[in-house]
Motif scaffolding. Structure first.
Motif, mmCIF file in Angstrom:
data_model
loop_
_atom_site.group_PDB
_atom_site.id
_atom_site.type_symbol
_atom_site.label_atom_id
_atom_site.label_comp_id
_atom_site.label_asym_id
_atom_site.label_seq_id
_atom_site.Cartn_x
_atom_site.Cartn_y
_atom_site.Cartn_z
ATOM 1 N N GLY A 246 82.087 34.848 55.582
ATOM 2 C CA GLY A 246 81.500 36.136 55.318
ATOM 3 C C GLY A 246 81.200 36.292 53.884
ATOM 4 O O GLY A 246 80.316 36.880 53.269
ATOM 5 N N GLU A 247 82.331 35.754 53.177
ATOM 6 C CA GLU A 247 82.236 35.891 51.766
ATOM 7 C C GLU A 247 80.953 35.157 51.185
ATOM 8 O O GLU A 247 80.266 35.597 49.957
ATOM 9 C CB GLU A 247 83.420 35.570 50.954
ATOM 10 N N ILE A 248 81.032 34.009 51.675
ATOM 11 C CA ILE A 248 79.445 33.058 51.177
ATOM 12 C C ILE A 248 78.420 33.824 51.475
ATOM 13 O O ILE A 248 77.536 33.796 50.573
ATOM 14 C CB ILE A 248 79.789 31.794 51.778
ATOM 15 N N LEU A 249 78.258 34.317 52.728
ATOM 16 C CA LEU A 249 76.994 35.098 53.129
ATOM 17 C C LEU A 249 76.633 36.192 52.068
ATOM 18 O O LEU A 249 75.488 36.551 51.524
ATOM 19 C CB LEU A 249 77.154 35.742 54.340
ATOM 20 N N LEU A 250 77.798 36.925 51.647
ATOM 21 C CA LEU A 250 77.825 38.013 50.940
ATOM 22 C C LEU A 250 77.325 37.510 49.522
ATOM 23 O O LEU A 250 76.402 38.268 48.742
ATOM 24 C CB LEU A 250 79.111 39.033 50.925
ATOM 25 N N ASP A 251 78.196 36.556 49.008
ATOM 26 C CA ASP A 251 77.847 36.159 47.539
ATOM 27 C C ASP A 251 76.500 35.802 47.474
ATOM 28 O O ASP A 251 75.850 35.690 46.607
ATOM 29 C CB ASP A 251 78.825 34.993 47.196
ATOM 30 N N ARG A 252 75.992 34.966 48.673
ATOM 31 C CA ARG A 252 74.600 34.638 48.559
ATOM 32 C C ARG A 252 73.316 35.611 48.331
ATOM 33 O O ARG A 252 72.531 35.561 48.008
ATOM 34 C CB ARG A 252 74.381 33.658 49.881
ATOM 35 N N ALA A 253 73.773 36.827 49.121
ATOM 36 C CA ALA A 253 72.965 37.922 49.226
ATOM 37 C C ALA A 253 72.801 38.370 47.610
ATOM 38 O O ALA A 253 71.663 38.956 47.263
ATOM 39 C CB ALA A 253 73.480 39.273 50.434
ATOM 40 N N TRP A 254 73.988 38.472 47.204
ATOM 41 C CA TRP A 254 74.070 39.287 45.765
ATOM 42 C C TRP A 254 73.282 38.046 44.708
ATOM 43 O O TRP A 254 72.931 38.662 43.684
ATOM 44 C CB TRP A 254 75.378 39.723 45.406
ATOM 45 N N GLU A 255 73.291 36.906 45.156
ATOM 46 C CA GLU A 255 72.674 36.128 44.123
ATOM 47 C C GLU A 255 71.104 36.549 44.066
ATOM 48 O O GLU A 255 70.444 36.416 43.134
ATOM 49 C CB GLU A 255 72.963 34.583 44.523
ATOM 50 N N ILE A 256 70.668 36.865 45.404
ATOM 51 C CA ILE A 256 69.179 37.113 45.657
ATOM 52 C C ILE A 256 69.004 38.296 44.826
ATOM 53 O O ILE A 256 67.997 38.608 44.198
ATOM 54 C CB ILE A 256 68.793 37.280 47.131
ATOM 55 N N ARG A 257 70.022 39.473 45.024
ATOM 56 C CA ARG A 257 69.745 40.676 44.233
ATOM 57 C C ARG A 257 70.062 40.720 42.938
ATOM 58 O O ARG A 257 69.287 41.209 41.942
ATOM 59 C CB ARG A 257 70.726 41.778 44.915
#
Length: 418
Positions: A196-207
């Motif tokens: 879940g942390e990896i998915l969230l970090d990946r999202a914030w790299e997009i943002r």
């Protein structure tokens, strides 16, 4: 006479039978000279082997004492290659004794333990240690949950574990690794939370970290999609993942940027029932209420008061102080009492409950520092004699920001400490 002759003729073959066969050859021992030759040959062979080993060892010693340039380069490369593993093993050994140390030592030891177990590929041990910290609700000397510091160490090492050849696809690689780990540990929240942390970090790299007004319109749709993907995964894995308090903190963190419409307070209610007094859940709600997330200082104050109501049974009045203590570590570093609605009277009562439950020097030093910030000379004067100053300079620097600040506050209270 005839009968006797017949009986004698029948009996004779029985006695004569063995005499008709050739006598068996008896095994006679070899001559003494043959045995001595065999022993001498074995001794000579053993001596030859020993001499060969000695020559080999001498060659190895000679090579180590006088290596060639190529050998030196190979030795240096191997030493550098194994340096992270040696350091990880050292951190793991150093971590255990310090779990009974000071607040800062315990936090550092927990973080190092989490990092080392991942770096050494000892994931089953990481799962077991995390499960123990969560199950026993173990806390640091200042009252923080040990599981949090350990968890952060695991996450840190995991993010850094991407091999050089996988850097171009690091998020895919990390997702693959955490999903594999989750399959290997079907009953553990830890690998699921790491995914879940990896998915969230990946999202914030997009943002990205840009202000909303400066964020390109094209990133919003994939950003929101990535957040929704994170929330869906956490919900799908809820049966196992919610067995740890970090599940609720991570969910609240993800909701903050999402448009899914989920209720943070509902998540907080669930988390509080499962893990009463887990502070990071409250810190996530506070962060969501910051003005930059369209909240306000009035909403923060109302939430801090409500947090006390929610946790009074286990934490007394302390949650009010902890929330504003957290606020002073970030957005309101030196402006807490004039840019927020924080009440020093309520904070003081909260700190009294904190130090009553957890009379650690870290809590006492921070209590005194806030008393100084609030210009409360009387409270500061009562706290200063309880502080250990020379014993731990790292604590002094961390709690006060600098020794100079501590001395200024001591002077304000009229009791300069050496």
């Amino acid at each position: 006479m005839l009968v006797a002759s017949l009986m004698l003729s029948c009996a004779l073959p029985l006695r004569a039978g063995p005499a008709d066969s050739p006598p068996a050859a008896s095994a006679s021992p070899p001559p003494a000279t043959t045995r001595e030759a065999a022993v001498a040959a074995a001794i000579a062979e053993r001596q030859a082997l020993n001499e060969a080993r000695i020559r080999q060892l001498r060659q190895q010693v000679e090579q180590r004492a006088n290596p060639t340039l190529e050998q030196r380069q190979q030795q240096l490369a191997e030493y550098q290659r194994t340096a992270p593993e040696r350091e990880a093993r050292k951190r793991l050994l150093d971590a255990q004794p310090k779990l009974d140390g000071t607040e800062l030592e315990v936090r550092e030891a927990l973080f190092a333990q989490g990092r080392a177990l991942i770096q050494l590929q000892r994931k089953p041990e990481a799962v077991a240690a995390y499960r123990d910290y969560v199950a026993q609700r173990r806390r640091t000397p200042s009252g923080l949950w040990m599981s949090e510091s350990f968890y952060l160490g695991v996450e840190s090492a995991l993010i850094e574990s991407v091999p050089e050849q996988e850097r171009a696809r690091r998020w895919d690689w990390l997702e693959e690794q955490t999903l594999r780990w989750a399959r290997e540990a079907p009953d553990s929240p830890l690998p699921r939370l790491m995914h879940g942390e990896i998915l969230l970090d990946r999202a914030w790299e997009i943002r990205g970290s840009r202000y909303v007004a400066k964020t390109p319109p094209r990133v919003w749709k994939p950003f929101y999609a990535a957040l929704d993907r994170t929330l869906k995964y956490l919900d799908d894995e809820r049966a196992v993942a919610s067995g740890a308090p970090e599940y609720y903190r991570l969910t609240l963190n993800t909701l903050r940027g999402s448009q899914s419409g989920g209720s943070p307070l509902e998540v907080l209610d669930q988390g509080e029932r499962a893990f009463p007094g887990y502070y990071p859940m409250y810190f996530e709600i506070y962060t969501t209420l910051l003005p930059k997330w369209s909240g306000s200082v009035a909403q923060i104050e109302a939430f801090a008061a409500d947090a006390v109501r929610r946790t009074r049974a286990s934490e007394g009045e302390s949650m009010y102080a902890r929330i504003y203590w957290f606020a002073a570590q970030g957005a309101y570093s030196k402006t807490l009492f004039w840019r927020t609605h924080a009440s020093w009277e309520r904070m003081r009562q909260g700190f009294e409950d904190i130090v009553q439950r957890y009379p650690d020097q870290w809590n006492l030093h921070n209590y005194a520092r806030f008393a100084c910030d609030a210009q409360d000379r009387d409270t500061l004067a009562t706290l200063l004699p309880r502080l250990k100053v020379q014993a731990n300079m790292t604590l002094l620097e961390s709690a006060w920001g600098s020794r100079k600040r501590f001395e200024e506050c001591s002077q304000m209270a009229g009791s300069l400490r050496s």
